[in-house]
Write a protein that holds these residues in place. Structure first.
Motif, mmCIF file in Angstrom:
data_model
loop_
_atom_site.group_PDB
_atom_site.id
_atom_site.type_symbol
_atom_site.label_atom_id
_atom_site.label_comp_id
_atom_site.label_asym_id
_atom_site.label_seq_id
_atom_site.Cartn_x
_atom_site.Cartn_y
_atom_site.Cartn_z
ATOM 1 N N LYS A 3 -5.837 -10.506 8.557
ATOM 2 C CA LYS A 3 -4.529 -9.594 8.107
ATOM 3 C C LYS A 3 -4.595 -9.391 9.321
ATOM 4 C CE LYS A 3 -4.977 -6.910 4.897
ATOM 5 N NZ LYS A 3 -5.512 -5.620 3.941
ATOM 6 N N ALA A 4 -5.702 -8.883 10.543
ATOM 7 C CA ALA A 4 -5.075 -8.832 11.955
ATOM 8 C C ALA A 4 -3.874 -9.303 12.913
ATOM 9 C CB ALA A 4 -6.271 -8.360 12.307
ATOM 10 N N GLU A 5 -4.354 -10.987 12.455
ATOM 11 C CA GLU A 5 -3.965 -12.015 13.582
ATOM 12 C C GLU A 5 -1.827 -11.510 13.054
ATOM 13 O OE1 GLU A 5 -6.593 -14.816 14.132
ATOM 14 O OE2 GLU A 5 -6.015 -15.744 12.857
ATOM 15 N N ILE A 6 -1.773 -11.644 11.781
ATOM 16 C CA ILE A 6 -1.268 -11.115 10.831
ATOM 17 C C ILE A 6 -0.150 -9.638 11.540
ATOM 18 C CG2 ILE A 6 0.964 -11.496 8.786
ATOM 19 C CD1 ILE A 6 -1.468 -12.452 7.521
ATOM 20 N N ILE A 7 -0.150 -9.260 11.484
ATOM 21 C CA ILE A 7 0.031 -7.759 11.590
ATOM 22 C C ILE A 7 0.401 -8.053 13.395
ATOM 23 C CG2 ILE A 7 -0.995 -5.456 12.777
ATOM 24 C CD1 ILE A 7 -2.671 -5.686 10.051
ATOM 25 N N ARG A 9 1.482 -11.065 14.824
ATOM 26 C CA ARG A 9 2.343 -11.704 15.275
ATOM 27 C C ARG A 9 3.535 -10.574 14.655
ATOM 28 N NH1 ARG A 9 1.353 -17.752 14.069
ATOM 29 N NH2 ARG A 9 -0.904 -17.998 15.365
ATOM 30 N N ILE A 10 3.489 -10.282 14.169
ATOM 31 C CA ILE A 10 4.662 -9.194 13.536
ATOM 32 C C ILE A 10 4.892 -8.166 14.663
ATOM 33 C CG2 ILE A 10 5.142 -7.738 11.848
ATOM 34 C CD1 ILE A 10 3.997 -8.976 9.046
ATOM 35 N N TYR A 11 4.253 -7.705 15.399
ATOM 36 C CA TYR A 11 4.306 -6.949 15.874
ATOM 37 C C TYR A 11 4.834 -6.937 17.407
ATOM 38 C CZ TYR A 11 2.653 -3.780 20.807
ATOM 39 O OH TYR A 11 3.296 -4.032 21.581
ATOM 40 N N GLU A 12 4.351 -8.489 17.645
ATOM 41 C CA GLU A 12 4.856 -9.427 18.638
ATOM 42 C C GLU A 12 6.275 -9.612 18.530
ATOM 43 O OE1 GLU A 12 1.897 -12.410 19.165
ATOM 44 O OE2 GLU A 12 0.780 -10.927 20.439
ATOM 45 N N LYS A 13 7.222 -10.024 17.484
ATOM 46 C CA LYS A 13 7.829 -11.047 17.157
ATOM 47 C C LYS A 13 9.498 -10.336 16.648
ATOM 48 C CE LYS A 13 9.762 -14.970 14.630
ATOM 49 N NZ LYS A 13 8.999 -16.269 13.889
ATOM 50 N N VAL A 14 8.854 -9.357 15.325
ATOM 51 C CA VAL A 14 9.821 -8.340 15.284
ATOM 52 C C VAL A 14 9.756 -6.867 15.750
ATOM 53 C CG1 VAL A 14 10.439 -6.526 13.198
ATOM 54 C CG2 VAL A 14 9.299 -9.107 12.921
ATOM 55 N N GLY A 15 8.872 -6.278 16.734
ATOM 56 C CA GLY A 15 9.241 -5.415 17.251
ATOM 57 C C GLY A 15 8.519 -4.399 17.318
ATOM 58 N N PHE A 16 7.753 -4.117 16.228
ATOM 59 C CA PHE A 16 7.211 -3.031 15.475
ATOM 60 C C PHE A 16 6.658 -2.469 16.297
ATOM 61 C CE2 PHE A 16 8.290 -4.204 10.374
ATOM 62 C CZ PHE A 16 9.934 -3.969 10.631
ATOM 63 N N SER A 17 6.201 -1.401 16.175
ATOM 64 C CA SER A 17 4.846 -1.174 16.703
ATOM 65 C C SER A 17 3.508 -1.288 15.589
ATOM 66 C CB SER A 17 5.102 0.978 16.279
ATOM 67 O OG SER A 17 4.934 1.375 15.210
ATOM 68 N N LYS A 18 2.605 -1.393 16.545
ATOM 69 C CA LYS A 18 1.263 -2.201 15.500
ATOM 70 C C LYS A 18 1.013 -0.955 14.531
ATOM 71 C CE LYS A 18 -1.089 -4.582 19.148
ATOM 72 N NZ LYS A 18 -1.895 -5.186 18.536
ATOM 73 N N LYS A 19 1.386 -0.206 14.057
ATOM 74 C CA LYS A 19 1.204 1.259 13.214
ATOM 75 C C LYS A 19 1.956 1.095 12.196
ATOM 76 C CE LYS A 19 0.866 5.426 11.105
ATOM 77 N NZ LYS A 19 1.180 5.400 10.374
ATOM 78 N N ASP A 20 3.127 0.434 12.310
ATOM 79 C CA ASP A 20 4.401 0.290 11.419
ATOM 80 C C ASP A 20 4.214 -1.358 10.793
ATOM 81 O OD1 ASP A 20 5.414 2.108 11.889
ATOM 82 O OD2 ASP A 20 7.395 1.834 13.427
ATOM 83 N N ALA A 21 3.843 -2.340 11.874
ATOM 84 C CA ALA A 21 3.367 -3.649 11.398
ATOM 85 C C ALA A 21 2.079 -3.713 10.337
ATOM 86 C CB ALA A 21 2.801 -4.372 12.770
ATOM 87 N N LYS A 28 2.478 -5.426 1.781
ATOM 88 C CA LYS A 28 3.048 -6.212 1.368
ATOM 89 C C LYS A 28 2.537 -6.791 0.588
ATOM 90 C CE LYS A 28 4.892 -11.346 2.008
ATOM 91 N NZ LYS A 28 5.620 -11.837 3.425
ATOM 92 N N PHE A 29 1.080 -6.789 0.866
ATOM 93 C CA PHE A 29 -0.380 -7.130 0.109
ATOM 94 C C PHE A 29 -0.816 -6.538 -1.190
ATOM 95 C CE2 PHE A 29 -1.866 -9.633 4.377
ATOM 96 C CZ PHE A 29 -1.662 -10.710 3.908
ATOM 97 N N ASP A 30 -0.016 -4.960 -0.329
ATOM 98 C CA ASP A 30 -0.531 -4.201 -2.181
ATOM 99 C C ASP A 30 -0.109 -4.688 -3.385
ATOM 100 O OD1 ASP A 30 -2.507 -3.405 -0.696
ATOM 101 O OD2 ASP A 30 -2.120 -1.126 -0.145
#
Length: 107
Positions: A3-7, A9-21, A28-30
């Motif tokens: 899950k941490a790796e998914i977060i 990758r989203i942080y890097e690819k989309v540009g969200f902050s780590k908290k938002d990612a 999504k998982f919930d």
């Protein structure tokens, strides 16, 4: 992949902050978990389907003693990959015909 790796990758690819990612991934998982707990199917286009199946109680045998036992019924989660995912995993492009016979120069 965790899950941490998914977060990350989203942080890097989309540009969200780590908290938002993190919030997006957890939400999504919930949502998926809640749907599956209620017995709903989860269909993700281009990825696959998650389905909860119910197994009935059945007779089994203890392999050490040979005694007959009852295996309790339970719910199991199954995943079936979509055709798009299967093609992607097997390196087949979606534009190429998969069952067309290839012509050979030796024929």
């Amino acid at each position: 992949m965790t899950k941490a790796e998914i977060i990350t990758r989203i942080y890097e690819k989309v540009g969200f902050s780590k908290k938002d990612a993190t919030d997006v991934v957890k939400a999504k998982f919930d949502i998926i978990k809640g749907c599956l707990e209620r017995g709903e199917k989860v269909k993700i286009s281009g990825f696959g389907n998650f389905v909860v199946n119910t197994k009935r109680p059945r007779k089994g045998r203890n392999p050490q003693t040979g005694d007959e036992i009852i295996i309790v019924g339970r719910k199991v989660l199954t995943f079936k990959a979509s055709q798009i995912m299967k093609k992607s995993l097997n390196g087949i492009s979606s534009s190429s015909p998969e069952s067309a016979p290839s012509s050979s120069a030796s024929e």
